[in-house]
Motif scaffolding. Structure first.
Motif, mmCIF file in Angstrom:
data_model
loop_
_atom_site.group_PDB
_atom_site.id
_atom_site.type_symbol
_atom_site.label_atom_id
_atom_site.label_comp_id
_atom_site.label_asym_id
_atom_site.label_seq_id
_atom_site.Cartn_x
_atom_site.Cartn_y
_atom_site.Cartn_z
ATOM 1 N N LEU A 5 29.083 25.193 53.502
ATOM 2 C CA LEU A 5 28.165 25.455 54.608
ATOM 3 C C LEU A 5 27.908 26.940 54.812
ATOM 4 O O LEU A 5 27.203 27.319 55.736
ATOM 5 C CB LEU A 5 28.710 24.851 55.900
ATOM 6 C CG LEU A 5 28.902 23.334 55.900
ATOM 7 C CD1 LEU A 5 29.372 22.854 57.254
ATOM 8 C CD2 LEU A 5 27.624 22.611 55.502
ATOM 9 N N GLY A 6 28.512 27.783 53.962
ATOM 10 C CA GLY A 6 28.175 29.203 54.032
ATOM 11 C C GLY A 6 29.314 30.132 54.388
ATOM 12 O O GLY A 6 29.101 31.329 54.544
ATOM 13 N N PRO A 42 34.806 26.045 46.236
ATOM 14 C CA PRO A 42 34.282 24.976 47.088
ATOM 15 C C PRO A 42 34.248 23.617 46.396
ATOM 16 O O PRO A 42 34.492 22.600 47.036
ATOM 17 C CB PRO A 42 32.883 25.463 47.458
ATOM 18 C CG PRO A 42 32.577 26.607 46.569
ATOM 19 C CD PRO A 42 33.876 27.178 46.136
ATOM 20 N N LEU A 86 27.369 25.896 44.426
ATOM 21 C CA LEU A 86 28.801 25.778 44.708
ATOM 22 C C LEU A 86 29.612 26.235 43.506
ATOM 23 O O LEU A 86 30.812 26.447 43.606
ATOM 24 C CB LEU A 86 29.162 24.325 45.044
ATOM 25 C CG LEU A 86 28.531 23.760 46.315
ATOM 26 C CD1 LEU A 86 28.795 22.260 46.417
ATOM 27 C CD2 LEU A 86 29.087 24.473 47.538
ATOM 28 N N ASP A 87 28.947 26.345 42.374
ATOM 29 C CA ASP A 87 29.657 26.669 41.139
ATOM 30 C C ASP A 87 28.701 27.498 40.286
ATOM 31 O O ASP A 87 27.490 27.513 40.536
ATOM 32 C CB ASP A 87 30.023 25.358 40.416
ATOM 33 C CG ASP A 87 31.145 25.564 39.414
ATOM 34 O OD1 ASP A 87 31.640 26.706 39.282
ATOM 35 O OD2 ASP A 87 31.517 24.568 38.761
ATOM 36 N N ASN A 117 29.572 36.157 47.772
ATOM 37 C CA ASN A 117 29.102 36.286 49.153
ATOM 38 C C ASN A 117 27.605 36.055 49.277
ATOM 39 O O ASN A 117 27.136 35.490 50.259
ATOM 40 C CB ASN A 117 29.447 37.666 49.710
ATOM 41 C CG ASN A 117 30.885 37.726 50.185
ATOM 42 O OD1 ASN A 117 31.615 36.727 50.112
ATOM 43 N ND2 ASN A 117 31.291 38.888 50.659
ATOM 44 N N ALA A 135 27.154 32.379 49.145
ATOM 45 C CA ALA A 135 27.547 31.766 50.421
ATOM 46 C C ALA A 135 26.416 31.895 51.429
ATOM 47 O O ALA A 135 26.092 30.948 52.150
ATOM 48 C CB ALA A 135 28.822 32.428 50.957
ATOM 49 N N SER A 136 25.781 33.064 51.448
ATOM 50 C CA SER A 136 24.695 33.292 52.394
ATOM 51 C C SER A 136 23.481 32.420 52.063
ATOM 52 O O SER A 136 22.842 31.852 52.957
ATOM 53 C CB SER A 136 24.337 34.777 52.375
ATOM 54 O OG SER A 136 23.063 34.977 52.903
ATOM 55 N N ARG A 163 23.573 29.490 50.449
ATOM 56 C CA ARG A 163 23.947 28.109 50.797
ATOM 57 C C ARG A 163 23.750 27.875 52.283
ATOM 58 O O ARG A 163 23.286 26.825 52.714
ATOM 59 C CB ARG A 163 25.437 27.861 50.476
ATOM 60 C CG ARG A 163 25.765 27.706 49.022
ATOM 61 C CD ARG A 163 27.134 27.038 48.843
ATOM 62 N NE ARG A 163 28.258 27.813 49.344
ATOM 63 C CZ ARG A 163 28.937 28.699 48.621
ATOM 64 N NH1 ARG A 163 28.610 28.925 47.366
ATOM 65 N NH2 ARG A 163 29.951 29.352 49.158
ATOM 66 N N ASN A 164 24.120 28.894 53.059
ATOM 67 C CA ASN A 164 24.035 28.747 54.504
ATOM 68 C C ASN A 164 22.590 28.664 54.977
ATOM 69 O O ASN A 164 22.251 27.828 55.818
ATOM 70 C CB ASN A 164 24.745 29.930 55.165
ATOM 71 C CG ASN A 164 24.718 29.850 56.670
ATOM 72 O OD1 ASN A 164 23.963 30.540 57.328
ATOM 73 N ND2 ASN A 164 25.538 28.956 57.204
ATOM 74 N N PRO A 211 27.570 25.028 60.571
ATOM 75 C CA PRO A 211 26.911 25.999 59.677
ATOM 76 C C PRO A 211 26.409 27.233 60.430
ATOM 77 O O PRO A 211 26.330 28.316 59.864
ATOM 78 C CB PRO A 211 25.723 25.218 59.105
ATOM 79 C CG PRO A 211 26.051 23.787 59.327
ATOM 80 C CD PRO A 211 26.880 23.733 60.570
ATOM 81 N N TYR A 217 28.423 30.475 60.642
ATOM 82 C CA TYR A 217 28.430 31.337 59.455
ATOM 83 C C TYR A 217 27.055 31.961 59.194
ATOM 84 O O TYR A 217 26.848 32.601 58.178
ATOM 85 C CB TYR A 217 28.872 30.529 58.228
ATOM 86 C CG TYR A 217 30.256 29.941 58.371
ATOM 87 C CD1 TYR A 217 31.371 30.778 58.408
ATOM 88 C CD2 TYR A 217 30.459 28.565 58.476
ATOM 89 C CE1 TYR A 217 32.649 30.262 58.547
ATOM 90 C CE2 TYR A 217 31.729 28.040 58.619
ATOM 91 C CZ TYR A 217 32.821 28.891 58.649
ATOM 92 O OH TYR A 217 34.075 28.381 58.788
#
Lengths: 411, 239
Positions: free
Chosen positions: A319-320, A404, B56-57, B77, B80-81, B83-84, B109, B112
């Motif tokens: 989710l980030g 993840p 994710l990978d 990072n 991650a941003s 994905r968010n 979510p 983040y």
């Protein structure tokens, strides 16, 4: 992610496993409580000892026969007959020690006191009439002996409360005669119970030193000489004059050959406080073992939590959440556990120390005062938080490192 | 415009000495607003593909352009941003946080994200209402049925308003009635809100809700066909 939400996430994490969080906190509580208790009782004991030492008066100087021992086996130096009546005369000479107010010789012996068929092992303390004032002891019944009694070697004694109980079984001891070493003494005063002070007068028989030397001890030397400096005089200056006078009286030129030592109350107080402080810290070190075990418990639990919550970690990352977010969350969980444990331990330790102080002062009549151990509290809290960081760090970094997908796949 | 463009994407795992090839080189693209189903037996590489597409990978080799950006070399990072902000996930096992209310789960979510906190409540409430669970806002997951849990998960995927939703066997743990309800919501997201949907399933009936089916076999695309007779979940659900 803001700290507010890191905090919220951590609290939720701990709340989800309440019983486990509680048990983990408990481990820290025990460690911190032990430290608080030890520090508080140590400070209380130190205050008690110092207050009694200072009760002798800050103007008091004590001359003791014998050298300071140079090694633990050098005991012979402790026993010495070097302080003699001529030293007392020299000290009382105003040209030698201008700041002297009073000098009081003291002798100590042991003997069996007999009254009728009752016997009791007592300590005999011989001094002068000013002893009552210097040591702040006053008969509950009767009087203390006088300067005339000292001069005339009167066979009068003042007895401790326990001596009175053991020999007289509740009868009035005043003006009765007891025998010590076949010499008969008349009781002119009985002391009140001293209540567990530094010097226990309860089992003592007090008499003029002249009487003790002549009839009981057969000696001419003193076990110590207590000197009061006049008000407004520098104790250190007077102590120095005393040292020089005794040295001259003993014909000593090399200070390292002194056969006596001179101590001020300040010396004694600082020595005693060094001892109690060392003892307190030793006990703190022992109590720290409990805290360390608590820390290992934290690490253990956090590692289990990280494994168990692998899926949650994966979800948060999907989710980030960044590695740093996850690290912060698990680190804060560990620090929260230890910080809560720290606060509870501080309160519990202080509470127990307070109850013990209450028991000692009200129950046993000891002049014990509760001391809130600020050092222990600050130390305990920071150490427990640091334990959270140290022992929580490894599990938290394990959590942050999880990929993840591995985390989401975990069943 | 293509939201996904992959070119010769490969993924190998080193488990012991011999590498296991999960994806042997796949090339395809997905248009903005498209609804694609990825099918294949277990071990065909469909989960691996979804993980790569969902950021994710990271692939062993090949290129991946997501929403116009080449992301195969992005730092963790940055991923991650992305994905968010731009991706919503729906998992087979729901993955809701226990002892946490529906509303708080949906907000997850946002903590983040860089969405201002003042908007969180309104956004989360709207997302929960959009999946028809307005009356369950303050319940905890343990008080919900499987279908309701998956709808909460969909609301959570929508709350950041992403361009694309990845759904990994979203009906796999549900009975057929709840499954159809979930599929109708997903189809609705695609049709009315124009969300791109990439769905993984091994059930043909679920896959037929999509416009296009990609079949994977042994790490390569075996077929890529348009769905002739699309199922409409909402119709079935009404029946």
């Amino acid at each position: 992610m803001t700290w507010k939400h890191v905090f919220k996430a951590s609290v939720t994490g701990l709340d989800t496993n309440r019983s486990r969080s509680f048990l983990t906190i408990f481990g820290i509580v025990i460690g911190i409580t032990a430290i608080m208790l030890v520090v508080s009782l140590g400070a209380g004991a130190q205050n008690l000892i110092l207050s009694q030492v200072q009760g002798l008066g800050t103007q008091t100087i004590v001359a003791i026969p014998g050298r300071e021992p140079t090694s633990p086996t050098d005991i012979s130096s402790l026993f010495s007959d070097s302080l003699k009546p001529k030293d007392l005369t020299a000290l009382e000479n105003k040209t030698n020690v201008p700041g002297l107010k009073e000098a009081m010789p003291e002798v100590i012996g042991a003997g069996v006191a007999v009254y009728g068929s009752n016997t009791y092992q007592v300590t005999v303390l011989g001094a002068t009439d000013i002893m009552a004032e210097i040591l702040d002891i006053h008969p509950a019944e009767g009087d203390f002996f006088t300067a005339d009694d000292v001069l005339s070697q009167s066979d009068v004694v003042v007895i401790g409360s326990k001596v009175a109980d053991k020999l007289f079984d509740g009868a009035d001891p005043l003006n009765q005669k007891i025998e010590i070493k076949n010499k008969s003494f008349r009781i002119i005063g009985v002391l009140a119970p001293s209540g567990g002070g530094l010097i226990n007068f309860d089992e003592m028989v007090l008499m003029p030193y002249t009487t003790a030397q002549t009839y009981l001890l057969g000696t001419k030397y003193f076990n110590r000489i207590i000197i009061e400096a006049a008000d407004g005089q520098s104790v250190d200056v007077v102590a120095n004059d005393v040292t020089l006078t005794l040295r001259e009286s003993h014909n000593i030129t090399d200070p390292s050959k002194d056969d006596f030592s001179v101590q001020t109350q300040q010396d004694l107080a600082s020595r005693l406080s060094t001892i109690t402080t060392a003892l307190t810290w030793f006990l703190v070190a022992v109590a720290s073992i409990a805290l360390f075990v608590g820390g290992v418990g934290i690490m253990n639990i956090m590692l289990v939590a990280v494994t168990e919550r692998t899926r949650e970690i994966g979800l948060r990352k999907a989710l980030g959440a960044t590695n740093r977010d996850i690290l912060s969350q698990f680190l804060l969980e560990a620090v929260l556990l230890t910080a809560i444990g720290g606060i509870v331990g501080i309160l519990l330790g202080a509470g127990l120390a307070f109850l013990i102080a209450l028991g000692l002062s009200k129950g046993l009549g000891i002049a014990w005062q509760f001391v809130f151990p600020w050092t222990g509290a600050i130390l305990g809290f920071s150490v427990s938080a640091a334990i959270g960081l140290v022992f929580g760090g490894y599990p938290a970094s394990q959590a942050a490192k999880k990929s993840p997908i591995e985390a989401l796949r975990y069943e | 415009m293509n939201i996904i463009e992959v070119n010769d994407l490969k993924k190998e795992y080193y488990d012991g000495e011999e590498p296991t090839i999960a994806l042997a080189g796949v090339t395809f693209s997905v248009r903005q607003g498209e609804f694609v189903a990825i099918m294949g037996p277990s071990g065909s590489g469909k989960s691996t593909l979804l993980h790569l597409l969902g950021l994710l990978d990271q692939p062993t080799s090949g290129t991946y352009s997501f929403n116009g950006r080449e992301v195969s070399s992005f730092a963790p990072n940055e991923l991650a941003s992305l994905r968010n902000k731009e991706i919503g996930f729906v998992f087979q096992a729901f993955n809701l946080l226990p002892r946490t209310s529906v509303l708080e789960n949906v907000k997850l979510p946002l903590i983040y994200s860089d969405v201002p906190e003042s908007e969180w409540d309104a956004r989360a409430k709207k997302a929960v209402e959009d999946v028809g669970l307005g009356h369950r806002m303050h319940h905890e997951p343990s008080e919900l049925s499987g279908g309701e849990k998956q709808r909460v998960a969909i609301a959570r995927a929508l709350v950041t308003n992403p361009a694309i939703i990845f759904a990994d066997e979203p009906t796999g743990n549900l009975d057929s009635k709840s499954g159809k309800k979930v599929m109708s919501i997903i189809q609705d997201l695609n049709e009315r809100q124009g969300k791109t949907i990439v769905l993984i399933t091994h059930e043909t009936s679920t896959a037929e809700h999509s416009e296009r089916i990609l079949r994977l076999m042994d790490g390569v695309i075996e077929s890529d066909v348009k769905v002739e007779h699309r199922l409409t979940a909402s119709d079935e659900y009404v029946k």
